[in-house]
Design an enzyme around this catalytic site. Structure first.
Site, PDB file in Angstrom:
ATOM      1  N   THR A 107       0.855  -1.177   0.000  1.00  0.00           N
ATOM      2  CA  THR A 107       0.000   0.000   0.000  1.00  0.00           C
ATOM      3  C   THR A 107       0.891   1.227   0.000  1.00  0.00           C
ATOM      4  O   THR A 107       1.964   1.227   0.599  1.00  0.00           O
ATOM      5  CB  THR A 107      -1.034   0.014   1.151  1.00  0.00           C
ATOM      6  OG1 THR A 107      -2.013   1.017   0.880  1.00  0.00           O
ATOM      7  CG2 THR A 107      -0.411   0.272   2.510  1.00  0.00           C
TER       8      THR A 107
ATOM      9  N   CYS B 196      -2.924   7.465   8.050  1.00  0.00           N
ATOM     10  CA  CYS B 196      -3.522   6.130   7.946  1.00  0.00           C
ATOM     11  C   CYS B 196      -2.553   5.093   8.507  1.00  0.00           C
ATOM     12  O   CYS B 196      -1.352   5.323   8.592  1.00  0.00           O
ATOM     13  CB  CYS B 196      -3.821   5.782   6.492  1.00  0.00           C
ATOM     14  SG  CYS B 196      -5.031   6.862   5.707  1.00  0.00           S
TER      15      CYS B 196
ATOM     16  N   HIS C 128      -5.678  -0.909   4.889  1.00  0.00           N
ATOM     17  CA  HIS C 128      -5.197   0.483   4.934  1.00  0.00           C
ATOM     18  C   HIS C 128      -6.313   1.295   5.597  1.00  0.00           C
ATOM     19  O   HIS C 128      -7.266   1.690   4.945  1.00  0.00           O
ATOM     20  CB  HIS C 128      -4.939   0.935   3.489  1.00  0.00           C
ATOM     21  CG  HIS C 128      -4.394   2.327   3.351  1.00  0.00           C
ATOM     22  ND1 HIS C 128      -3.428   2.624   2.426  1.00  0.00           N
ATOM     23  CD2 HIS C 128      -4.678   3.508   3.964  1.00  0.00           C
ATOM     24  CE1 HIS C 128      -3.146   3.925   2.495  1.00  0.00           C
ATOM     25  NE2 HIS C 128      -3.899   4.475   3.421  1.00  0.00           N
TER      26      HIS C 128
END
Length: 161
Positions: free
Chosen positions: A23, A29, A46
Site C-alpha cells: 500500500t 492512515c 489500509h
C-alpha cells in the site's frame, strides 16, 4: 515474487506466497499486515479512521481500524489461514501536519495506531513489529515468503521489519 497486489486507501486485500502485497502513501492512515506464518497467507488493510461507531456513513468496513481488522481476518480464514496463528506488523499513523493544537482531529494518526493496538489485543494477535508515528509518509510492501515488511519513506533508508 510473482505479483505485487496493491491495496488502496480505505481498502484491503489478501495474498499468498509467492505474491506480495503493498500500500502506498500511508500518512495518518495505518497499514495493518496480518500474517499466518505457517500457511504463508497475508492480508493488508489500509485504515483511515479509528472507530466506525463514531461515523454515520460507515459501510466501508476497510476504512476503520475496528471493522477493517475483523473483515481482513474473515477473508484470510476463508482461504485457509488459521486465526489463532495470526501475527501483525503495523506501519503509518504519522502526524502529517504540525499544528499548535493537540485537538482530536490533529491526532488522527496517533488515534489510528491506538485503535489498531486495542483491536489486535482484544483479538489476541501479537504485534511483532511496528513503524508508526513521526511526521512522514510511508509506503509498505509485505512478503509472505519471508515475513518481511519493507518500509519506504522519501529521503530515508528502506527499513525491513
Amino acid at each position: 515474487m510473482d505479483n505485487m497486489i496493491k491495496v488502496g486507501m480505505a481498502d484491503l486485500n489478501i495474498c499468498v506466497t509467492p505474491d506480495a502485497i503493498t500500500t502506498l502513501g500511508l500518512g495518518s492512515c495505518v497499514g495493518i499486515v496480518l500474517y499466518d506464518p505457517r500457511k504463508k497467507i497475508a492480508g493488508l488493510v489500509h485504515v483511515m479512521l479509528p472507530d466506525s461507531t463514531k461515523i454515520i456513513n460507515n459501510e466501508n468496513k476497510a476504512k476503520f481500524a475496528d471493522t477493517g481488522i475483523d473483515l481482513l481476518i474473515k477473508k484470510m480464514c476463508d482461504i485457509g489461514a488459521n486465526s489463532n496463528s495470526l501475527i501483525a506488523k503495523i506501519a503509518g499513523g504519522a502526524q502529517m501536519f504540525a499544528f499548535g493544537s493537540n485537538s482530536e482531529m490533529m491526532r488522527i494518526g496517533e488515534r489510528n495506531v491506538e485503535a489498531t493496538k486495542i483491536k489486535l489485543k482484544q483479538l489476541g494477535i501479537r504485534i511483532m513489529a511496528e513503524d508508526t508515528g513521526a511526521n512522514y509518509g510511508r509506503t509498505i510492501e509485505f512478503y509472505p515468503e519471508t515475513g518481511e515488511l519493507h518500509i519506504k519513506s522519501v529521503g530515508k533508508e528502506r527499513k525491513i521489519l
